[in-house]
Design a protein around this motif. Sequence first.
Motif, PDB file in Angstrom:
ATOM      1  N   GLU A 130      -6.216   7.116  -5.611  1.00  0.00           N
ATOM      2  CA  GLU A 130      -5.793   5.778  -5.210  1.00  0.00           C
ATOM      3  C   GLU A 130      -6.317   4.714  -6.176  1.00  0.00           C
ATOM      4  N   PHE A 147      -1.068  -0.349 -11.206  1.00  0.00           N
ATOM      5  CA  PHE A 147      -0.314  -1.451 -10.615  1.00  0.00           C
ATOM      6  C   PHE A 147      -0.852  -2.805 -11.065  1.00  0.00           C
ATOM      7  N   ILE A 198       1.636   2.281  -3.512  1.00  0.00           N
ATOM      8  CA  ILE A 198       0.521   2.997  -4.137  1.00  0.00           C
ATOM      9  C   ILE A 198       0.505   4.444  -3.664  1.00  0.00           C
ATOM     10  N   LYS A 249      -4.068   2.143  -8.410  1.00  0.00           N
ATOM     11  CA  LYS A 249      -4.262   0.693  -8.282  1.00  0.00           C
ATOM     12  C   LYS A 249      -4.477   0.051  -9.649  1.00  0.00           C
ATOM     13  N   HIS A 282       0.841  -1.202   0.000  1.00  0.00           N
ATOM     14  CA  HIS A 282       0.000   0.000   0.000  1.00  0.00           C
ATOM     15  C   HIS A 282       0.878   1.255   0.000  1.00  0.00           C
TER      16      HIS A 282
END
Length: 103
Positions: free
Chosen positions: A57, A64, A46, A61, A43
């Motif tokens: 966020e 990723f 991120i 995500k 986390h």
Amino acid sequence: MKVRIKMGTVVPKMGTIVHLDEIPDDYRRAIAMALHAELGSTHRAIKSAMRWTGASERTVKYWFQGERGPSGEHLVSLARHSEAVLIVLLVLADRVVLEDGKD
């Protein structure tokens, strides 16, 4: 295989190792691989990418996970902060010359 990148700009030897022969042809997956190589899969990773880009966020995500890729200003911000993203971007654009590093 040891690889040297030769261009007008010198890519520092320090930092994250990116294996050029493992970079996917798909932009989204290649950026995801670079982000994981540079930041890991936590986390905190991120949050770092969010700080670098100002993206939400959920957006980071997606990057990723390789579901979506950054565009425009976000890509420039990532390349500014991440050697791995910069190298992946240059490889995808066919802007690197690879040499066998036999020094």
